[in-house]
Scaffold this motif. Structure first.
Motif, mmCIF file in Angstrom:
data_model
loop_
_atom_site.group_PDB
_atom_site.id
_atom_site.type_symbol
_atom_site.label_atom_id
_atom_site.label_comp_id
_atom_site.label_asym_id
_atom_site.label_seq_id
_atom_site.Cartn_x
_atom_site.Cartn_y
_atom_site.Cartn_z
ATOM 1 N N ASP A 74 0.716 -1.192 0.081
ATOM 2 C CA ASP A 74 0.051 -0.138 0.083
ATOM 3 C C ASP A 74 0.880 1.350 0.000
ATOM 4 N N VAL A 75 2.436 1.085 0.318
ATOM 5 C CA VAL A 75 2.822 2.435 0.174
ATOM 6 C C VAL A 75 3.426 2.724 -1.255
ATOM 7 N N PRO A 76 3.017 3.876 -1.740
ATOM 8 C CA PRO A 76 3.459 4.429 -2.827
ATOM 9 C C PRO A 76 5.086 4.804 -2.996
ATOM 10 N N VAL A 77 5.570 4.720 -4.147
ATOM 11 C CA VAL A 77 7.145 4.903 -4.567
ATOM 12 C C VAL A 77 7.272 5.981 -5.256
ATOM 13 N N LEU A 78 8.127 6.668 -4.526
ATOM 14 C CA LEU A 78 8.873 7.962 -5.206
ATOM 15 C C LEU A 78 10.314 7.669 -5.807
ATOM 16 N N LEU A 79 10.483 7.724 -6.957
ATOM 17 C CA LEU A 79 11.838 7.669 -7.512
ATOM 18 C C LEU A 79 12.196 9.268 -8.027
ATOM 19 N N ASP A 80 13.419 9.337 -7.172
ATOM 20 C CA ASP A 80 14.049 10.687 -7.660
ATOM 21 C C ASP A 80 14.955 10.435 -8.819
ATOM 22 N N ILE A 81 14.856 11.032 -9.915
ATOM 23 C CA ILE A 81 15.855 10.894 -11.102
ATOM 24 C C ILE A 81 16.804 11.837 -11.005
ATOM 25 N N PRO A 82 17.922 11.589 -11.564
ATOM 26 C CA PRO A 82 19.109 12.886 -11.479
ATOM 27 C C PRO A 82 18.851 13.917 -12.195
ATOM 28 N N GLY A 83 18.104 13.927 -13.439
ATOM 29 C CA GLY A 83 17.984 15.384 -14.242
ATOM 30 C C GLY A 83 19.077 15.904 -14.330
ATOM 31 N N ARG A 84 19.218 17.185 -14.066
ATOM 32 C CA ARG A 84 20.255 18.116 -14.633
ATOM 33 C C ARG A 84 21.434 18.244 -13.215
ATOM 34 N N LYS A 85 21.183 17.409 -12.425
ATOM 35 C CA LYS A 85 22.070 17.562 -11.299
ATOM 36 C C LYS A 85 23.368 17.046 -11.608
ATOM 37 N N LEU A 113 -3.234 5.276 -9.200
ATOM 38 C CA LEU A 113 -3.483 6.448 -8.226
ATOM 39 C C LEU A 113 -4.072 5.912 -7.009
ATOM 40 N N ALA A 114 -4.867 5.068 -6.916
ATOM 41 C CA ALA A 114 -5.314 4.835 -5.510
ATOM 42 C C ALA A 114 -3.914 4.767 -4.506
ATOM 43 N N ARG A 115 -2.769 4.232 -4.780
ATOM 44 C CA ARG A 115 -1.633 4.052 -4.121
ATOM 45 C C ARG A 115 -1.091 5.457 -3.890
ATOM 46 N N ALA A 116 -1.044 6.255 -4.818
ATOM 47 C CA ALA A 116 -0.450 7.616 -5.013
ATOM 48 C C ALA A 116 -1.184 8.549 -4.063
ATOM 49 N N TRP A 117 -2.497 8.384 -3.815
ATOM 50 C CA TRP A 117 -3.383 9.229 -3.151
ATOM 51 C C TRP A 117 -2.904 9.321 -1.632
ATOM 52 N N GLN A 118 -2.301 8.318 -1.094
ATOM 53 C CA GLN A 118 -1.674 8.109 0.132
ATOM 54 C C GLN A 118 -0.922 9.394 0.815
ATOM 55 N N LEU A 119 -0.246 9.958 -0.540
ATOM 56 C CA LEU A 119 0.427 11.284 -0.442
ATOM 57 C C LEU A 119 -0.294 12.469 -0.085
ATOM 58 N N LEU A 120 -1.514 12.473 -0.410
ATOM 59 C CA LEU A 120 -2.461 13.670 -0.126
ATOM 60 C C LEU A 120 -2.706 13.703 1.428
ATOM 61 N N PRO A 121 -2.706 14.974 1.917
ATOM 62 C CA PRO A 121 -3.028 15.031 3.507
ATOM 63 C C PRO A 121 -4.303 14.279 4.004
ATOM 64 N N GLY A 122 -4.078 13.496 4.974
ATOM 65 C CA GLY A 122 -5.419 12.878 5.591
ATOM 66 C C GLY A 122 -6.163 12.156 4.956
ATOM 67 N N SER A 123 -5.378 11.478 3.772
ATOM 68 C CA SER A 123 -6.386 10.600 2.627
ATOM 69 C C SER A 123 -5.858 9.168 2.810
ATOM 70 N N VAL A 124 -6.644 8.487 2.502
ATOM 71 C CA VAL A 124 -6.595 6.842 2.261
ATOM 72 C C VAL A 124 -7.105 6.602 0.826
ATOM 73 N N GLY A 125 -6.231 5.963 -0.001
ATOM 74 C CA GLY A 125 -6.594 5.787 -1.379
ATOM 75 C C GLY A 125 -7.383 4.246 -1.419
ATOM 76 N N ILE A 126 -8.564 4.120 -1.968
ATOM 77 C CA ILE A 126 -9.169 2.681 -2.057
ATOM 78 C C ILE A 126 -9.246 2.395 -3.677
#
Length: 471
Positions: A56-67, A389-402
């Motif tokens: 249920d935990v969404p994953v954020l991948l930081d990509i290097p970009g222009r760094k 999207l349901a997983r990603a909604w966990q990042l929104l404040p006070g929200s549970v994605g179903i």
């Protein structure tokens, strides 16, 4: 239910089932992977482990970009103030004599006398001379230049492209492996965000625009409008602008994100001392508390959970601090948000009626973000048919994605079907008075976008609901 998400970076000390489960139990809501470290095979295996262990935990991948970063080094050179350290664009070197960087025209962009910073500004150098592909730097302080550390040159525009080939490769990787968010470094315009969105070509992964230099600050409003989420990377921001101004810039960025109804993540050194120590400093606690009170919707740990000695304790401590900060904040009713569309209507109804819970039916995430960013005190359940999207909604404040696979948002019975499913799962009970928000269109004025209230006990009786019987 906490309104503030805790983002934990997964690294060598935490990419195992026992620690991931403990991090989730301690309060981790989003798992971050730093694409500048580790191989793609390592990231692929870690994503699979996350899906198996904490699905249920969404994953954020930081990509290097222009760094710009140093490459993976066999030898990490140490030096004293006044010593010469050589950076090179010849990647055949291993650090023993020269330290390669990942920008092949780096040597062409610099000039003698320019100041170069490394490792979030902890190391400072002056360009002594340039010899072919080698940049000779005179160290201003003692230290060690390590693998994969960021290089900053605030005085010079290094002339990099908005989107690199590495960006394209990493976004393809993110899509193939079902990543929920991609973090984009050094975003300086809405055009940069839209260029990345064109590569994504869909609703997920969602874009986290990292504001971390003067260009990002100068174009903050257009970035906030274009992106899905903002991240305040205080490490590079402090080096690229002014370390004395970072706290003020943080407040400014949070305010812009709130005005545009976008989640905002505060990152870098929140509990940095917990890399080595079991307790944070009082200044770190104060820093996190003030970030939450100012309106941050997520706070992020980096080295604390990736390489630190106390990863689980760091997440538990951060969760405790943000919960106390939210209690003090007393839900300021979202008064910094612009009075517009579904957001304002939800906020008005949720604070004037005896609403106990809010249920949002969302197809693309538009309604989910508007309602979650309205600053309401009630728990929010966001229901949709897209599992990513349901997983990603966990990042929104006070929200549970179903995730409800067969739900057709906008259909006549969509809200009844969603409410029955939540009731059967024990997320709603007969005493609840629920505010239901539904947006079948991303047009704020569409007649398909609706708000209505429901007394669950009455609806359950009318519909003849029966609890699902366990097999």
């Amino acid at each position: 239910m906490s309104k503030t998400s805790v983002v934990a970076t997964i690294g060598p000390v935490s990419n195992n089932p026992a620690t991931l489960s403990a991090l989730r139990q301690a309060g981790m809501t989003v798992a971050r992977l730093n694409g500048s470290h580790g191989t793609l095979d390592w990231h692929a295996a870690t994503i699979q482990l996350l899906r198996e262990t904490v699905p249920d935990v969404p994953v954020l991948l930081d990509i290097p970009g222009r760094k710009i970063r140093t490459t993976q080094l066999r030898v990490e050179p140490s030096f004293l103030a006044g010593d010469i350290v050589i950076l090179t664009t010849d990647t055949s070197h291993d650090g023993s004599q020269k330290v390669p960087v990942n920008y092949d025209v780096f040597h062409e962009k610099l000039r003698t006398g320019v100041r170069v910073y490394a490792d979030d500004g902890t190391l400072s150098f002056i360009v002594d001379r340039i010899d072919g592909r080698d940049v000779h730097l005179r160290a201003e302080n003692a230290g060690t230049l390590k693998s994969r550390k960021g290089i900053n040159v605030p005085e010079i525009d290094l002339g990099q492209h908005l989107v690199t080939q590495r960006d394209r490769d990493m976004i393809d990787f993110a899509r193939q492996h079902g990543v929920d968010f991609v973090g984009i470094s050094f975003v300086e315009s809405a055009a940069h965000v839209e260029a990345i969105r064109g590569l994504i070509a869909g609703n997920t992964p969602q874009i986290v625009a990292k504001v971390e230099n003067q260009g990002g600050l100068d174009h903050l409003e257009e970035i906030a409008q274009a992106t899905d989420i903002i991240m305040i990377d205080r490490g590079d921001l402090s080096v690229e602008t002014s370390v004395d101004h970072v706290s003020l810039y943080q407040k400014r960025i949070i305010a812009a994100a709130r005005t545009h109804g976008k989640p905002v993540i505060v990152a870098t050194e929140l509990l940095h001392s917990m890399i080595e120590n079991p307790l944070p400093t009082k200044a770190e606690i104060s820093d996190v508390t003030n970030a939450v009170i100012d309106g941050a919707t997520a706070v992020m740990l980096s080295g604390e959970t990736a390489v630190g000695k106390f990863p689980v304790e760091a997440v538990a401590r951060l969760r405790s601090i943000v919960t106390l900060a939210e209690s003090h904040q007393q839900q300021r009713a979202g008064n910094a948000y612009a009075p517009a569309d579904l957001r304002a209507a939800t906020q008005a109804l949720a604070t004037t009626l005896p609403i106990t819970k809010v249920v949002v039916l969302s197809r693309t995430g538009y309604a989910a973000r508007l309602v979650a960013m309205a600053g309401i005190p009630q728990p929010i359940f966001i229901v949709g048919s897209d599992p990513a999207l349901a997983r990603a909604w966990q990042l929104l404040p006070g929200s549970v994605g179903i995730h409800l696979p067969a739900l057709q948002v906008g259909s006549e019975r969509a809200s009844t079907i969603a409410l029955q499913a939540l009731w059967q799962q024990g997320l709603l009970d007969e005493q609840d008075i629920v505010l239901v928000a539904q947006a079948a269109s991303d047009n704020a004025l569409s007649s398909l976008n609706q708000l209505h209230t429901v007394q669950i006990g009455q609806l359950a009786t009318e519909q003849g609901w029966r609890a699902t019987v366990e097999a």
